[in-house]
Design a protein around this motif. Sequence first.
Motif, PDB file in Angstrom:
ATOM      1  N   GLU A 179      -5.038   9.156  -6.225  1.00  0.00           N
ATOM      2  CA  GLU A 179      -5.671   8.203  -5.314  1.00  0.00           C
ATOM      3  C   GLU A 179      -4.654   7.801  -4.254  1.00  0.00           C
ATOM      4  OE1 GLU A 179      -7.304   4.912  -7.441  1.00  0.00           O
ATOM      5  OE2 GLU A 179      -8.423   6.194  -8.806  1.00  0.00           O
ATOM      6  N   PRO A 180      -5.085   7.616  -3.043  1.00  0.00           N
ATOM      7  CA  PRO A 180      -4.138   7.186  -2.005  1.00  0.00           C
ATOM      8  C   PRO A 180      -3.633   5.779  -2.312  1.00  0.00           C
ATOM      9  CG  PRO A 180      -6.397   7.145  -1.183  1.00  0.00           C
ATOM     10  CD  PRO A 180      -6.439   7.770  -2.543  1.00  0.00           C
ATOM     11  N   LYS A 181      -2.385   5.538  -1.938  1.00  0.00           N
ATOM     12  CA  LYS A 181      -1.807   4.220  -2.185  1.00  0.00           C
ATOM     13  C   LYS A 181      -2.477   3.199  -1.271  1.00  0.00           C
ATOM     14  CE  LYS A 181       2.686   5.991  -3.477  1.00  0.00           C
ATOM     15  NZ  LYS A 181       2.732   6.236  -4.762  1.00  0.00           N
ATOM     16  N   SER A 182      -2.917   2.133  -1.890  1.00  0.00           N
ATOM     17  CA  SER A 182      -3.590   1.116  -1.089  1.00  0.00           C
ATOM     18  C   SER A 182      -2.563   0.170  -0.467  1.00  0.00           C
ATOM     19  CB  SER A 182      -4.569   0.331  -1.953  1.00  0.00           C
ATOM     20  OG  SER A 182      -3.882  -0.449  -2.902  1.00  0.00           O
ATOM     21  N   PHE A 183      -2.939  -0.403   0.631  1.00  0.00           N
ATOM     22  CA  PHE A 183      -2.070  -1.353   1.329  1.00  0.00           C
ATOM     23  C   PHE A 183      -1.775  -2.556   0.435  1.00  0.00           C
ATOM     24  CE2 PHE A 183      -1.708  -5.147   4.045  1.00  0.00           C
ATOM     25  CZ  PHE A 183      -0.545  -4.805   4.733  1.00  0.00           C
ATOM     26  N   ARG A 184      -2.768  -2.983  -0.324  1.00  0.00           N
ATOM     27  CA  ARG A 184      -2.598  -4.146  -1.187  1.00  0.00           C
ATOM     28  C   ARG A 184      -1.554  -3.889  -2.276  1.00  0.00           C
ATOM     29  NH1 ARG A 184      -7.421  -7.378  -4.334  1.00  0.00           N
ATOM     30  NH2 ARG A 184      -6.097  -8.969  -5.235  1.00  0.00           N
ATOM     31  N   ALA A 185      -1.566  -2.697  -2.865  1.00  0.00           N
ATOM     32  CA  ALA A 185      -0.595  -2.366  -3.910  1.00  0.00           C
ATOM     33  C   ALA A 185       0.823  -2.348  -3.341  1.00  0.00           C
ATOM     34  CB  ALA A 185      -0.940  -1.024  -4.540  1.00  0.00           C
ATOM     35  N   VAL A 186       0.988  -1.793  -2.161  1.00  0.00           N
ATOM     36  CA  VAL A 186       2.303  -1.746  -1.532  1.00  0.00           C
ATOM     37  C   VAL A 186       2.772  -3.164  -1.215  1.00  0.00           C
ATOM     38  CG1 VAL A 186       3.577  -0.963   0.514  1.00  0.00           C
ATOM     39  CG2 VAL A 186       1.939   0.561  -0.604  1.00  0.00           C
ATOM     40  N   LEU A 187       1.896  -3.985  -0.691  1.00  0.00           N
ATOM     41  CA  LEU A 187       2.243  -5.364  -0.362  1.00  0.00           C
ATOM     42  C   LEU A 187       2.642  -6.155  -1.600  1.00  0.00           C
ATOM     43  CD1 LEU A 187       2.367  -7.514   1.892  1.00  0.00           C
ATOM     44  CD2 LEU A 187      -0.002  -8.081   1.311  1.00  0.00           C
ATOM     45  N   MET A 188       1.897  -6.000  -2.683  1.00  0.00           N
ATOM     46  CA  MET A 188       2.218  -6.724  -3.924  1.00  0.00           C
ATOM     47  C   MET A 188       3.562  -6.267  -4.498  1.00  0.00           C
ATOM     48  SD  MET A 188       0.113  -8.958  -4.391  1.00  0.00           S
ATOM     49  CE  MET A 188      -1.303  -9.603  -5.174  1.00  0.00           C
ATOM     50  N   THR A 189       3.853  -4.975  -4.383  1.00  0.00           N
ATOM     51  CA  THR A 189       5.137  -4.462  -4.874  1.00  0.00           C
ATOM     52  C   THR A 189       6.289  -5.054  -4.069  1.00  0.00           C
ATOM     53  OG1 THR A 189       4.061  -2.400  -5.514  1.00  0.00           O
ATOM     54  CG2 THR A 189       6.449  -2.361  -5.329  1.00  0.00           C
ATOM     55  N   LEU A 190       6.138  -5.089  -2.754  1.00  0.00           N
ATOM     56  CA  LEU A 190       7.180  -5.683  -1.917  1.00  0.00           C
ATOM     57  C   LEU A 190       7.358  -7.168  -2.209  1.00  0.00           C
ATOM     58  CD1 LEU A 190       6.468  -3.921   1.496  1.00  0.00           C
ATOM     59  CD2 LEU A 190       8.345  -3.484  -0.100  1.00  0.00           C
ATOM     60  N   LEU A 191       6.256  -7.847  -2.428  1.00  0.00           N
ATOM     61  CA  LEU A 191       6.321  -9.272  -2.758  1.00  0.00           C
ATOM     62  C   LEU A 191       7.032  -9.489  -4.092  1.00  0.00           C
ATOM     63  CD1 LEU A 191       5.476 -12.109  -1.851  1.00  0.00           C
ATOM     64  CD2 LEU A 191       3.348 -11.782  -3.097  1.00  0.00           C
ATOM     65  N   LEU A 192       6.761  -8.656  -5.064  1.00  0.00           N
ATOM     66  CA  LEU A 192       7.424  -8.757  -6.368  1.00  0.00           C
ATOM     67  C   LEU A 192       8.924  -8.537  -6.225  1.00  0.00           C
ATOM     68  CD1 LEU A 192       7.288  -8.934  -9.489  1.00  0.00           C
ATOM     69  CD2 LEU A 192       6.968  -6.465  -9.489  1.00  0.00           C
ATOM     70  N   ILE A 193       9.311  -7.525  -5.449  1.00  0.00           N
ATOM     71  CA  ILE A 193      10.736  -7.257  -5.234  1.00  0.00           C
ATOM     72  C   ILE A 193      11.404  -8.436  -4.534  1.00  0.00           C
ATOM     73  CG2 ILE A 193      12.348  -5.785  -3.936  1.00  0.00           C
ATOM     74  CD1 ILE A 193      10.411  -3.446  -4.524  1.00  0.00           C
ATOM     75  N   LEU A 194      10.732  -9.031  -3.568  1.00  0.00           N
ATOM     76  CA  LEU A 194      11.271 -10.185  -2.853  1.00  0.00           C
ATOM     77  C   LEU A 194      11.474 -11.370  -3.793  1.00  0.00           C
ATOM     78  CD1 LEU A 194      12.018 -11.541  -0.130  1.00  0.00           C
ATOM     79  CD2 LEU A 194       9.616 -12.238   0.018  1.00  0.00           C
ATOM     80  N   VAL A 195      10.472 -11.672  -4.610  1.00  0.00           N
ATOM     81  CA  VAL A 195      10.561 -12.806  -5.541  1.00  0.00           C
ATOM     82  C   VAL A 195      11.665 -12.568  -6.562  1.00  0.00           C
ATOM     83  CG1 VAL A 195       9.328 -14.031  -7.368  1.00  0.00           C
ATOM     84  CG2 VAL A 195       8.180 -13.541  -5.218  1.00  0.00           C
ATOM     85  N   LEU A 196      11.727 -11.359  -7.120  1.00  0.00           N
ATOM     86  CA  LEU A 196      12.792 -11.073  -8.085  1.00  0.00           C
ATOM     87  C   LEU A 196      14.169 -11.153  -7.428  1.00  0.00           C
ATOM     88  CD1 LEU A 196      11.274  -8.103 -10.114  1.00  0.00           C
ATOM     89  CD2 LEU A 196      11.680 -10.432 -10.902  1.00  0.00           C
ATOM     90  N   GLY A 197      14.283 -10.664  -6.209  1.00  0.00           N
ATOM     91  CA  GLY A 197      15.549 -10.749  -5.484  1.00  0.00           C
ATOM     92  C   GLY A 197      15.974 -12.186  -5.257  1.00  0.00           C
ATOM     93  N   MET A 256      15.054 -14.813  -7.059  1.00  0.00           N
ATOM     94  CA  MET A 256      15.380 -15.421  -8.355  1.00  0.00           C
ATOM     95  C   MET A 256      16.771 -15.007  -8.830  1.00  0.00           C
ATOM     96  SD  MET A 256      11.757 -15.079 -10.369  1.00  0.00           S
ATOM     97  CE  MET A 256      12.464 -15.517 -11.935  1.00  0.00           C
ATOM     98  N   ILE A 257      17.077 -13.728  -8.701  1.00  0.00           N
ATOM     99  CA  ILE A 257      18.397 -13.251  -9.130  1.00  0.00           C
ATOM    100  C   ILE A 257      19.487 -13.809  -8.207  1.00  0.00           C
ATOM    101  CG2 ILE A 257      19.843 -11.171  -9.350  1.00  0.00           C
ATOM    102  CD1 ILE A 257      17.276  -9.707 -10.295  1.00  0.00           C
ATOM    103  N   GLY A 258      19.197 -13.847  -6.922  1.00  0.00           N
ATOM    104  CA  GLY A 258      20.174 -14.405  -5.965  1.00  0.00           C
ATOM    105  C   GLY A 258      20.459 -15.879  -6.230  1.00  0.00           C
ATOM    106  N   SER A 259      19.434 -16.647  -6.507  1.00  0.00           N
ATOM    107  CA  SER A 259      19.659 -18.080  -6.766  1.00  0.00           C
ATOM    108  C   SER A 259      20.358 -18.295  -8.089  1.00  0.00           C
ATOM    109  CB  SER A 259      18.334 -18.835  -6.744  1.00  0.00           C
ATOM    110  OG  SER A 259      17.511 -18.448  -7.837  1.00  0.00           O
ATOM    111  N   TYR A 260      20.174 -17.396  -9.038  1.00  0.00           N
ATOM    112  CA  TYR A 260      20.843 -17.505 -10.341  1.00  0.00           C
ATOM    113  C   TYR A 260      22.362 -17.324 -10.174  1.00  0.00           C
ATOM    114  CZ  TYR A 260      22.232 -16.375 -15.121  1.00  0.00           C
ATOM    115  OH  TYR A 260      22.849 -16.352 -16.339  1.00  0.00           O
ATOM    116  N   PHE A 261      22.772 -16.358  -9.345  1.00  0.00           N
ATOM    117  CA  PHE A 261      24.199 -16.092  -9.179  1.00  0.00           C
ATOM    118  C   PHE A 261      24.858 -17.051  -8.210  1.00  0.00           C
ATOM    119  CE2 PHE A 261      23.014 -11.773 -10.705  1.00  0.00           C
ATOM    120  CZ  PHE A 261      23.864 -11.738 -11.804  1.00  0.00           C
ATOM    121  N   LEU A 262      24.117 -17.682  -7.309  1.00  0.00           N
ATOM    122  CA  LEU A 262      24.713 -18.616  -6.350  1.00  0.00           C
ATOM    123  C   LEU A 262      24.979 -19.983  -6.967  1.00  0.00           C
ATOM    124  CD1 LEU A 262      22.763 -17.743  -3.087  1.00  0.00           C
ATOM    125  CD2 LEU A 262      25.125 -17.163  -3.663  1.00  0.00           C
TER     126      LEU A 262
END
Length: 65
Positions: free
Chosen positions: A38-56, A58-64
């Motif tokens: 199935e072709p990758k949907s725009f929504r799936a790509v957006l949610m993946t980027l959002l997840l990476i941003l949130v995890l980044g 969280m990890i950044g604030s943990y080390f700072l």
Amino acid sequence: MNKKDEERPKTSLAQQDALKRLDKVEKEKRKPYKKKKEPKSFRAVLMTLLLILVLGLMIGSYFLH
């Protein structure tokens, strides 16, 4: 002709056609299942980027702190 041919009743054209179609269906069922890509949907790509941003963040604030 051998004995087996003599014992087997003559099949009609409709029966021969039905047997050919049945053989074809059975061959298709024996093939391994392939998942359609199935072709990758725009929504799936957006949610993946959002997840990476949130995890980044969280990890950044943990080390700072």
